[in-house]
Each structure stands twice: as C-alpha cells, then as structure tokens.
Scaffold this active site. Structure first.
Site, mmCIF file in Angstrom:
data_model
loop_
_atom_site.group_PDB
_atom_site.id
_atom_site.type_symbol
_atom_site.label_atom_id
_atom_site.label_comp_id
_atom_site.label_asym_id
_atom_site.label_seq_id
_atom_site.Cartn_x
_atom_site.Cartn_y
_atom_site.Cartn_z
ATOM 1 N N ASP A 1 -18.262 36.909 -5.852
ATOM 2 C CA ASP A 1 -16.828 37.173 -5.747
ATOM 3 C C ASP A 1 -16.557 38.665 -5.640
ATOM 4 O OD1 ASP A 1 -15.878 34.517 -5.994
ATOM 5 O OD2 ASP A 1 -16.065 34.608 -8.182
ATOM 6 N N ARG B 1 -23.112 25.701 -9.897
ATOM 7 C CA ARG B 1 -23.491 26.332 -8.626
ATOM 8 C C ARG B 1 -24.710 27.211 -8.834
ATOM 9 N NH1 ARG B 1 -18.682 27.312 -10.629
ATOM 10 N NH2 ARG B 1 -18.004 29.372 -11.194
ATOM 11 N N ASP C 1 -22.733 32.257 -7.068
ATOM 12 C CA ASP C 1 -21.309 32.500 -6.853
ATOM 13 C C ASP C 1 -21.146 34.002 -6.673
ATOM 14 O OD1 ASP C 1 -18.558 31.984 -6.668
ATOM 15 O OD2 ASP C 1 -18.270 32.264 -8.826
ATOM 16 N N ARG D 1 -25.480 26.940 -1.599
ATOM 17 C CA ARG D 1 -24.312 26.659 -2.441
ATOM 18 C C ARG D 1 -23.511 25.506 -1.860
ATOM 19 N NH1 ARG D 1 -19.462 29.902 -5.056
ATOM 20 N NH2 ARG D 1 -18.331 28.081 -5.780
#
Length: 153
Positions: free
Chosen positions: A96, A91, A94, A82
């Site tokens: 989160d 990207r 990702d 990344r």
C-alpha cells in the site's frame, strides 16, 4: 525525486520471505529503496479470523507517478499470487502507498495519503522507526505524534 512510503504485509506462507521478495521486486522495478523498517508481527485488522501478520514500511524514491506506482505495486502483488477474496482477508502480500511526498490525492481507486493509515498501528509503528518526523499532509502532525495517540488508546 519524490519520497514515497510503502507498507508491506503478509500472513500467508513464508511471511518474511514474502516481504523480502516484494522488496526485491520493488527494487527491480527501478524504485530506489532508501530505508526499510524492522519487520513486526501484528494482529489482523478488520477481518480478525485469520493468522497474524508480518508488517514493515519502506521509504523509496521514484520517478513514477502515483498512478504508475500503484499499478506497479499491484503488478507485483499479482506476480506473487495475491488473490483478493475477502476484504482485509488473508494474503501472501499486501503493498500500500501510505504517503507520496506531501501529496493529497482523492481518486476513486487511489487515495494518498492512505485514508486509514493513521489508525493502523501496524503501519504507524514501523513508519515511525524510519520517518518519525514526517508530517501527515492532511492532519499536519508528525508520524511520532500519530504513534503516540495510537499508543494511548
């Protein structure tokens, strides 16, 4: 063990393989994956001049602290190549933290619950699939209620 919810997204390369690889790397780090939503295709958010995303959410159990979990997820992103060039830009992966049990944490680089998750259909829709009755610790409403409000916009 604390329940955590992690959002996964990819819009570069083999998007589905990227998500599946990230899930395996999460498992390899000793984080117990309990449930995984379906993978859905969504429009980009924020920076819209980019390819469509594949998104999913997983529920996991971990003994890692929130900070250790963040560091682990960032290590996985780095291992997978990344690059952070454009905010909300393209990207390959990702990862989160959306929720960490009912914890509310507001540090400069770590905010739990994720501060914008409730506005993101690409997070809430798959989250509702695996944890519709989870109560947002700030808003005190369930994920399915958040989804309903997003669907009505």
């Amino acid at each position: 063990m604390p329940d955590v919810f992690i959002a996964l997204g990819s819009n570069v390369g083999d998007r589905e393989a990227n998500i599946k690889t990230a899930i395996e790397k999460i498992r390899y780090r000793g984080i117990k994956v309990v449930k995984i939503s379906d993978i859905i295709e969504t429009e980009p958010y924020g920076y819209i001049d980019q390819p469509r995303f594949l998104n999913a959410v997983l529920q996991a159990e971990t003994l890692l602290s929130p900070r250790e979990l963040l560091n682990t997820l960032q290590e996985i992103e780095k291992e997978m190549g990344r690059e952070r060039k454009i905010k909300w830009g393209p990207r390959n992966i990702d990862l989160d933290i959306i929720f960490y049990n009912g914890l509310i944490l507001n540090e400069e680089d770590l905010k739990i619950p994720h501060p914008d998750a409730h506005n993101r259909i690409f997070v809430i829709k798959p989250l509702a699939q695996i944890a519709a009755d989870f109560v947002h610790p700030v808003f005190k409403i369930t994920v399915k209620e958040i989804l309903k409000s997003l669907d009505s916009k």
